[in-house]
Write an enzyme that holds these catalytic residues in place. Structure first.
Site, PDB file in Angstrom:
ATOM      1  N   SER A 157     -75.112  43.020 -12.653  1.00  4.02           N
ATOM      2  CA  SER A 157     -73.711  42.642 -12.548  1.00  4.02           C
ATOM      3  C   SER A 157     -73.385  42.159 -11.133  1.00  4.02           C
ATOM      4  O   SER A 157     -74.024  41.244 -10.629  1.00  4.02           O
ATOM      5  CB  SER A 157     -72.820  43.820 -12.974  1.00  4.02           C
ATOM      6  OG  SER A 157     -71.485  43.435 -13.164  1.00  4.02           O
ATOM      7  N   ASP A 200     -71.159  38.948 -24.089  1.00  4.16           N
ATOM      8  CA  ASP A 200     -70.864  39.773 -22.912  1.00  4.16           C
ATOM      9  C   ASP A 200     -69.404  39.525 -22.531  1.00  4.16           C
ATOM     10  O   ASP A 200     -69.039  38.414 -22.143  1.00  4.16           O
ATOM     11  CB  ASP A 200     -71.803  39.399 -21.762  1.00  4.16           C
ATOM     12  CG  ASP A 200     -71.626  40.272 -20.526  1.00  4.16           C
ATOM     13  OD1 ASP A 200     -70.592  40.970 -20.402  1.00  4.16           O
ATOM     14  OD2 ASP A 200     -72.528  40.248 -19.659  1.00  4.16           O
ATOM     15  N   HIS A 238     -72.551  44.248 -21.545  1.00  2.00           N
ATOM     16  CA  HIS A 238     -72.787  43.918 -20.146  1.00  2.00           C
ATOM     17  C   HIS A 238     -73.858  44.791 -19.496  1.00  2.00           C
ATOM     18  O   HIS A 238     -74.134  44.622 -18.312  1.00  2.00           O
ATOM     19  CB  HIS A 238     -71.466  44.065 -19.377  1.00  2.00           C
ATOM     20  CG  HIS A 238     -71.474  43.476 -18.007  1.00  2.00           C
ATOM     21  ND1 HIS A 238     -71.747  42.138 -17.761  1.00  2.00           N
ATOM     22  CD2 HIS A 238     -71.245  44.040 -16.783  1.00  2.00           C
ATOM     23  CE1 HIS A 238     -71.682  41.906 -16.457  1.00  2.00           C
ATOM     24  NE2 HIS A 238     -71.387  43.039 -15.846  1.00  2.00           N
TER      25      HIS A 238
END
Length: 268
Positions: free
Chosen positions: A95, A217, A245
């Site tokens: 991320s 996502d 995610h």
């Protein structure tokens, strides 16, 4: 202060081989990599750590000034690499930490020789010609909700971030991880994350790079993966047969398999 103690650094895996550094994202800690670890540990030394303010790091080392920008988190990563004297390491960032890895690679090219970006996003807010997945109003509302009721925000947002509603235990784990973070620290990290714009930084990447995205996502839609792939010359983009995610939790074997394939053939 010892960097290893400050960041709760753990070294595991093979005694020899090219080192792999696993870097967690917002609201998480190194435990998020536990399902991927066994697949990578066979052939590589693994380095795991918690950002200051996360997990079992030394909270007394946290300062709002340092961690109000991604540079502060990149410094954590670089300092861990320096303390362990890592050379040519592969940084696997999840991320927002995909962008932390980009900054760290630019700051310490002798330490970092390849990047794996897991569900990366250089900018979360939409702009003319760019889709990040959120309007400015969406992000304002998200941050206002987080700041007014962090535990309530965590309970609502974590399952949405995780996806996989048919596997509620995954959302519960992410909720618990979020809730274990000090709310004041989480507020700063959230603003740093969701208001960041690292698109220009992608132009600095010169090392082999793997981009992993999921088929669905809610945080980093596939347009973002395509953007990062186009911006990083020579990068490889792999779409995992996964939803959400956090594929290192929801699809650890597929995530590890893609990373292993890259380490075997494309990381040089």
């Amino acid at each position: 202060m010892s960097i290893l103690r400050r960041n709760n650094v753990r070294v595991t895996g093979a005694a020899t081989g090219r080192p792999v550094v696993l870097v967690h994202g917002f609201g998480c800690d190194q435990n998020m990599w536990r399902l991927v670890e066994p697949f990578l540990a066979e052939d590589h030394p693994l380095v795991l750590f918690d950002y200051v303010g996360a997990g079992r790091s030394d909270l007394s080392a946290w300062s709002e000034d340092r961690y109000s920008s991604l540079d502060g988190y990149a410094r954590d990563l670089v300092e861990v690499c320096e303390e362990l004297d890592l050379r040519d390491a592969i940084v696997v960032g999840h991320s927002v930490s995909a962008m932390t890895g980009v900054l760290a690679a630019a700051a310490a090219p002798e330490r970092i020789g390849a990047l794996v970006m897991v569900c990366p996003s250089p900018r979360y807010i939409d702009e003319d010609g760019y889709r990040g997945g959120f309007s400015a109003e969406d992000i304002d509302e998200l941050l206002e909700s987080l700041e007014s009721n962090y535990l309530g925000w965590s309970a609502t947002m974590a399952p949405l971030i995780m996806g996989n509603p048919d596997r509620p235990e995954l959302g519960e784990e992410l909720t618990n991880s979020f809730c274990a973070t000090d709310p004041d620290i989480a507020r700063v990290f959230a603003r740093t994350t969701f208001l960041s714009d690292s698109r220009k930084d992608l132009e600095t990447v010169t090392v082999p790079t793997l981009i992993l995205e999921c088929e669905q996502d809610a945080i980093a839609p596939r347009e973002v993966g395509a953007y990062v792939h186009a911006a990083v010359e020579g990068s490889e983009l792999v779409t995992l047969d996964a939803v959400g995610h956090c594929p290192q939790l929801s699809a650890p074997e597929a995530t590890a398999s893609a990373i292993r394939a890259f380490l075997s053939s494309g990381a040089r």
